[in-house]
Write a protein that holds these residues in place. Structure first.
Motif, PDB file in Angstrom:
ATOM      1  N   HIS A 291       0.858  -1.175   0.000  1.00 14.15           N
ATOM      2  CA  HIS A 291       0.000   0.000   0.000  1.00 14.15           C
ATOM      3  C   HIS A 291       0.898   1.230   0.000  1.00 14.15           C
ATOM      4  O   HIS A 291       1.800   1.351   0.821  1.00 14.15           O
ATOM      5  CB  HIS A 291      -0.904   0.033   1.230  1.00 14.15           C
ATOM      6  CG  HIS A 291      -1.781   1.252   1.303  1.00 14.15           C
ATOM      7  ND1 HIS A 291      -1.354   2.442   1.862  1.00 14.15           N
ATOM      8  CD2 HIS A 291      -3.049   1.476   0.861  1.00 14.15           C
ATOM      9  CE1 HIS A 291      -2.329   3.334   1.766  1.00 14.15           C
ATOM     10  NE2 HIS A 291      -3.361   2.787   1.172  1.00 14.15           N
TER      11      HIS A 291
ATOM     12  N   ARG B 281      -8.332   6.197   3.782  1.00 11.45           N
ATOM     13  CA  ARG B 281      -7.806   4.966   3.191  1.00 11.45           C
ATOM     14  C   ARG B 281      -8.230   3.797   4.074  1.00 11.45           C
ATOM     15  O   ARG B 281      -7.851   3.720   5.249  1.00 11.45           O
ATOM     16  CB  ARG B 281      -6.296   5.060   3.067  1.00 11.45           C
ATOM     17  CG  ARG B 281      -5.920   6.344   2.321  1.00 11.45           C
ATOM     18  CD  ARG B 281      -4.871   6.209   1.299  1.00 11.45           C
ATOM     19  NE  ARG B 281      -4.978   7.295   0.330  1.00 11.45           N
ATOM     20  CZ  ARG B 281      -4.291   8.438   0.395  1.00 11.45           C
ATOM     21  NH1 ARG B 281      -3.470   8.666   1.395  1.00 11.45           N
ATOM     22  NH2 ARG B 281      -4.437   9.342  -0.540  1.00 11.45           N
TER      23      ARG B 281
ATOM     24  N   TYR C 193      -5.246  -0.804  -2.707  1.00 15.46           N
ATOM     25  CA  TYR C 193      -5.595   0.604  -2.500  1.00 15.46           C
ATOM     26  C   TYR C 193      -7.077   0.692  -2.131  1.00 15.46           C
ATOM     27  O   TYR C 193      -7.898   1.192  -2.913  1.00 15.46           O
ATOM     28  CB  TYR C 193      -5.294   1.418  -3.760  1.00 15.46           C
ATOM     29  CG  TYR C 193      -4.893   2.839  -3.436  1.00 15.46           C
ATOM     30  CD1 TYR C 193      -3.576   3.149  -3.099  1.00 15.46           C
ATOM     31  CD2 TYR C 193      -5.815   3.870  -3.436  1.00 15.46           C
ATOM     32  CE1 TYR C 193      -3.195   4.436  -2.790  1.00 15.46           C
ATOM     33  CE2 TYR C 193      -5.462   5.159  -3.130  1.00 15.46           C
ATOM     34  CZ  TYR C 193      -4.136   5.440  -2.807  1.00 15.46           C
ATOM     35  OH  TYR C 193      -3.771   6.729  -2.491  1.00 15.46           O
TER      36      TYR C 193
ATOM     37  N   SER D 134      -9.552   2.499  -0.820  1.00 12.64           N
ATOM     38  CA  SER D 134      -9.798   3.859  -0.367  1.00 12.64           C
ATOM     39  C   SER D 134     -11.288   4.170  -0.328  1.00 12.64           C
ATOM     40  O   SER D 134     -12.061   3.723  -1.173  1.00 12.64           O
ATOM     41  CB  SER D 134      -9.087   4.849  -1.278  1.00 12.64           C
ATOM     42  OG  SER D 134      -9.219   6.154  -0.785  1.00 12.64           O
TER      43      SER D 134
END
Length: 267
Positions: free
Chosen positions: A182, A190, A261, A263
């Motif tokens: 990450h 996040r 990722y 998010s």
């Protein structure tokens, strides 16, 4: 804005450094004054540092006094504000880059959510900019939704990886380590608990030495991530890298099994 080349936000530093270095490769003589660039800071070849008029020692004070007065004393075709805020007055046309408006869409993530001056500052910058550069249609739609900006004032300019990140990937999975990667500040937006869940699922399912590597500045979430990792029994498999050089980042990307990722909000 020459100070952007030394911004505490790594993404802003990357953005201006890559953008102006790329502009230097285009045909024609394009010259830029980097107003307020710190002494000794390495700038792209087409950028010249320029001193800034004195101003109060705040971000708003600088944009209300130092920058407008500096622009008024120069012969400028335009001023590029590369990160959300612009001079509060002046005749020089402003091009404003807005990467996201999470501060407006999800104010609960930011400690200044009740700061009326800051909110006025962001709105005023967007309202007075001649053009607004955005990296995605999502951010364009968000700006129109929140601020009512017509599409004619928005310009979509997608971001791109730096040249050094264009490289051959390992030839197959056997050359990659069991790393879940990450890259980004450790911030509430996040969704790092999802990354921990992925790690724990792999650890339970396989005997391979899986680990999660978090490359980025702690923006207030590391303590919570570490506590959650301890509770899940995978704290010994979570590694945090505060900062990484371009070469180190390239190596992490190349070695990682995958990039995670997860998010909640991105520009």
């Amino acid at each position: 804005d020459g100070r952007a080349f030394a911004s505490p936000a790594g993404g802003v530093r990357r953005y201006v450094s890559e953008l102006y270095a790329a502009l230097a490769t285009l045909d024609g003589d394009r010259r830029f004054d980097a107003i307020g660039a710190p002494p000794g800071r390495q700038l792209p070849a087409n950028c010249t540092p320029r001193p800034e008029w004195p101003s109060p020692p705040t971000n708003l004070g600088r944009h209300a006094v130092g920058l407008p007065l500096t622009l008024a004393r120069g012969d400028y075709a335009a001023y590029h504000a590369p990160a959300y805020v612009a001079p509060t007055w002046g005749r020089v046309p402003v091009v404003l880059s807005v990467h996201d408006i999470s501060y407006a869409s999800r104010p609960e993530w930011y400690p200044y959510r009740r700061d009326r001056w800051r909110r006025w500052f962001y709105r005023h910058s967007i309202e007075r900019a001649r053009l607004i550069v955005v990296p995605s249609t999502f951010t364009a739609d968000e700006i129109t939704r929140v601020y009512g900006v017509p599409s004619a004032r928005l310009r979509l300019v997608p971001l791109a990886p730096a040249a050094m990140f264009h490289c051959d990937a390992p030839s197959g999975p056997e050359r990659r380590s069991r790393v879940l990667l990450h890259v980004g500040d450790l911030h509430e937006r996040r969704d790092l608990p999802v990354a921990l869940a992925v790690l724990r699922g792999l650890v339970v399912r396989e005997a391979s030495p899986w680990r999660l590597v978090l490359v980025g500045r702690d923006a207030g979430s590391w303590a919570g991530v570490l506590a959650a990792a301890t509770e899940a029994g995978v704290a010994d498999r979570v590694e945090r890298v505060e900062a990484a050089s371009d070469q180190a980042l390239r190596e992490w990307y190349g070695r990682a099994w995958c990039l995670l990722y997860p998010s909640r909000y991105e520009g």
